[in-house]
Design an enzyme around this catalytic site. Sequence first.
Site, PDB file in Angstrom:
ATOM      1  N   ARG A  24       0.822  -1.221   0.000  1.00 48.46           N
ATOM      2  CA  ARG A  24       0.000   0.000   0.000  1.00 48.46           C
ATOM      3  C   ARG A  24       0.850   1.264   0.000  1.00 48.46           C
ATOM      4  O   ARG A  24       0.378   2.334  -0.353  1.00 48.46           O
ATOM      5  CB  ARG A  24      -0.908   0.046   1.236  1.00 48.46           C
ATOM      6  CG  ARG A  24      -1.883  -1.109   1.330  1.00 48.46           C
ATOM      7  CD  ARG A  24      -2.536  -1.154   2.682  1.00 48.46           C
ATOM      8  NE  ARG A  24      -1.500  -1.443   3.697  1.00 48.46           N
ATOM      9  CZ  ARG A  24      -1.687  -1.303   5.004  1.00 48.46           C
ATOM     10  NH1 ARG A  24      -2.838  -0.886   5.474  1.00 48.46           N
ATOM     11  NH2 ARG A  24      -0.716  -1.592   5.849  1.00 48.46           N
ATOM     12  N   GLN A  48       4.240  25.991  16.439  1.00 43.72           N
ATOM     13  CA  GLN A  48       3.764  26.316  15.095  1.00 43.72           C
ATOM     14  C   GLN A  48       4.274  25.278  14.111  1.00 43.72           C
ATOM     15  O   GLN A  48       5.453  24.934  14.129  1.00 43.72           O
ATOM     16  CB  GLN A  48       4.274  27.708  14.707  1.00 43.72           C
ATOM     17  CG  GLN A  48       3.851  28.183  13.348  1.00 43.72           C
ATOM     18  CD  GLN A  48       4.405  29.573  13.063  1.00 43.72           C
ATOM     19  OE1 GLN A  48       4.463  30.420  13.926  1.00 43.72           O
ATOM     20  NE2 GLN A  48       4.815  29.792  11.836  1.00 43.72           N
ATOM     21  N   ASP A  49       3.391  24.773  13.261  1.00 44.72           N
ATOM     22  CA  ASP A  49       3.768  23.878  12.165  1.00 44.72           C
ATOM     23  C   ASP A  49       3.553  24.609  10.844  1.00 44.72           C
ATOM     24  O   ASP A  49       2.541  25.295  10.668  1.00 44.72           O
ATOM     25  CB  ASP A  49       2.920  22.607  12.162  1.00 44.72           C
ATOM     26  CG  ASP A  49       3.334  21.606  13.224  1.00 44.72           C
ATOM     27  OD1 ASP A  49       4.280  21.872  13.971  1.00 44.72           O
ATOM     28  OD2 ASP A  49       2.702  20.541  13.299  1.00 44.72           O
ATOM     29  N   ARG A  60      16.290  28.023  -0.456  1.00 42.39           N
ATOM     30  CA  ARG A  60      15.699  28.846   0.606  1.00 42.39           C
ATOM     31  C   ARG A  60      16.721  28.966   1.732  1.00 42.39           C
ATOM     32  O   ARG A  60      17.157  27.979   2.288  1.00 42.39           O
ATOM     33  CB  ARG A  60      14.416  28.210   1.122  1.00 42.39           C
ATOM     34  CG  ARG A  60      13.312  28.125   0.066  1.00 42.39           C
ATOM     35  CD  ARG A  60      12.072  27.484   0.658  1.00 42.39           C
ATOM     36  NE  ARG A  60      11.057  27.239  -0.330  1.00 42.39           N
ATOM     37  CZ  ARG A  60       9.961  27.983  -0.481  1.00 42.39           C
ATOM     38  NH1 ARG A  60       9.748  29.022   0.297  1.00 42.39           N
ATOM     39  NH2 ARG A  60       9.080  27.672  -1.414  1.00 42.39           N
ATOM     40  N   HIS A  63      18.546  31.192   6.765  1.00 40.89           N
ATOM     41  CA  HIS A  63      17.684  31.992   7.633  1.00 40.89           C
ATOM     42  C   HIS A  63      17.935  31.678   9.104  1.00 40.89           C
ATOM     43  O   HIS A  63      18.204  30.546   9.458  1.00 40.89           O
ATOM     44  CB  HIS A  63      16.210  31.703   7.340  1.00 40.89           C
ATOM     45  CG  HIS A  63      15.822  31.975   5.928  1.00 40.89           C
ATOM     46  ND1 HIS A  63      14.820  31.292   5.303  1.00 40.89           N
ATOM     47  CD2 HIS A  63      16.302  32.852   5.014  1.00 40.89           C
ATOM     48  CE1 HIS A  63      14.683  31.733   4.066  1.00 40.89           C
ATOM     49  NE2 HIS A  63      15.577  32.682   3.864  1.00 40.89           N
ATOM     50  N   LYS A  72      13.919  24.559  15.702  1.00 43.40           N
ATOM     51  CA  LYS A  72      12.937  23.961  14.804  1.00 43.40           C
ATOM     52  C   LYS A  72      13.267  22.526  14.478  1.00 43.40           C
ATOM     53  O   LYS A  72      14.419  22.097  14.559  1.00 43.40           O
ATOM     54  CB  LYS A  72      12.744  24.776  13.542  1.00 43.40           C
ATOM     55  CG  LYS A  72      13.974  25.060  12.729  1.00 43.40           C
ATOM     56  CD  LYS A  72      13.607  25.960  11.546  1.00 43.40           C
ATOM     57  CE  LYS A  72      14.673  26.956  11.246  1.00 43.40           C
ATOM     58  NZ  LYS A  72      14.346  27.839  10.152  1.00 43.40           N
ATOM     59  N   HIS A 119      19.630  28.198   8.947  1.00 43.36           N
ATOM     60  CA  HIS A 119      19.132  27.027   8.230  1.00 43.36           C
ATOM     61  C   HIS A 119      18.800  27.405   6.793  1.00 43.36           C
ATOM     62  O   HIS A 119      18.300  28.490   6.521  1.00 43.36           O
ATOM     63  CB  HIS A 119      17.862  26.500   8.922  1.00 43.36           C
ATOM     64  CG  HIS A 119      17.191  25.412   8.167  1.00 43.36           C
ATOM     65  ND1 HIS A 119      15.974  25.585   7.544  1.00 43.36           N
ATOM     66  CD2 HIS A 119      17.574  24.149   7.932  1.00 43.36           C
ATOM     67  CE1 HIS A 119      15.628  24.457   6.954  1.00 43.36           C
ATOM     68  NE2 HIS A 119      16.590  23.569   7.175  1.00 43.36           N
ATOM     69  N   TYR A 132       8.030  22.098   8.855  1.00 44.02           N
ATOM     70  CA  TYR A 132       8.751  22.740   9.943  1.00 44.02           C
ATOM     71  C   TYR A 132       7.876  22.717  11.192  1.00 44.02           C
ATOM     72  O   TYR A 132       6.693  22.990  11.124  1.00 44.02           O
ATOM     73  CB  TYR A 132       9.020  24.223   9.659  1.00 44.02           C
ATOM     74  CG  TYR A 132       9.541  24.546   8.295  1.00 44.02           C
ATOM     75  CD1 TYR A 132      10.890  24.799   8.103  1.00 44.02           C
ATOM     76  CD2 TYR A 132       8.683  24.633   7.208  1.00 44.02           C
ATOM     77  CE1 TYR A 132      11.368  25.124   6.849  1.00 44.02           C
ATOM     78  CE2 TYR A 132       9.161  24.950   5.952  1.00 44.02           C
ATOM     79  CZ  TYR A 132      10.498  25.199   5.775  1.00 44.02           C
ATOM     80  OH  TYR A 132      10.979  25.525   4.534  1.00 44.02           O
ATOM     81  N   ASP A 143      13.639  38.380  11.486  1.00 48.15           N
ATOM     82  CA  ASP A 143      14.251  37.600  10.411  1.00 48.15           C
ATOM     83  C   ASP A 143      15.646  38.105  10.078  1.00 48.15           C
ATOM     84  O   ASP A 143      15.868  39.309   9.942  1.00 48.15           O
ATOM     85  CB  ASP A 143      13.400  37.660   9.142  1.00 48.15           C
ATOM     86  CG  ASP A 143      12.112  36.882   9.254  1.00 48.15           C
ATOM     87  OD1 ASP A 143      11.962  36.093  10.210  1.00 48.15           O
ATOM     88  OD2 ASP A 143      11.242  37.053   8.375  1.00 48.15           O
ATOM     89  N   ASP A 168      16.563  36.453  -0.071  1.00 45.55           N
ATOM     90  CA  ASP A 168      17.702  35.536  -0.083  1.00 45.55           C
ATOM     91  C   ASP A 168      18.756  35.981  -1.094  1.00 45.55           C
ATOM     92  O   ASP A 168      19.952  35.922  -0.824  1.00 45.55           O
ATOM     93  CB  ASP A 168      17.247  34.119  -0.398  1.00 45.55           C
ATOM     94  CG  ASP A 168      16.438  33.496   0.724  1.00 45.55           C
ATOM     95  OD1 ASP A 168      16.399  34.068   1.836  1.00 45.55           O
ATOM     96  OD2 ASP A 168      15.822  32.438   0.486  1.00 45.55           O
TER      97      ASP A 168
END
Length: 181
Positions: A24, A48-49, A60, A63, A72, A119, A132, A143, A168
């Site tokens: 499956r 927080q997710d 990305r 950060h 995280k 990260h 995350y 940030d 970035d």
Amino acid sequence: MKATEVPGIAGAYLFEPAPRTDERGFFSRTFDADVVRSVGLDPHAFVQDSVSRSARGVLRGLHLRSGAGEAKLVRCSYGRIFDVVVDLRPDSPTYRRWASFELSDTTQTTLYIPAGCAHGFQALTQPADTSYRIDRPHDPAEDVTIRFDDPELAIPWPLPATSMSARDREAPTLAEVLKQR
């Protein structure tokens, strides 16, 4: 699920589940409070997710958060990513070192990144979904971004960067960020 300390980054861990596969597909536990607690982390600290979807080659990061920082848990829930952690905690024995990992949907391994570490990641597949779990609500005013191609870090990203945010792309070098701190 087992927890393994990350060589090269003090206080970082890989949480490696044991996916069960059959005709499956697979089933995998991706978070286990007891295993998280076993390495001295509070499983209830994560508030927080979030999830991001990236096309192949998207980069990305790098950060991090100013102030108290942000711990995280990061997992590639679909596809594969090249994931990087840079230790920017001045009191850490691994200060200014970085480590990289390939995270994928086949292993469902989760990387714990301590507060004070930068990260970033690059999507290796089309697409790659990254999940995350963060220990503080996001505050954009905190940030901080470091150039992905910083010459001091010399991170060997596996693919040319096909796309990234303006933030970035225009990020300062590590040396410039450290002068501001």
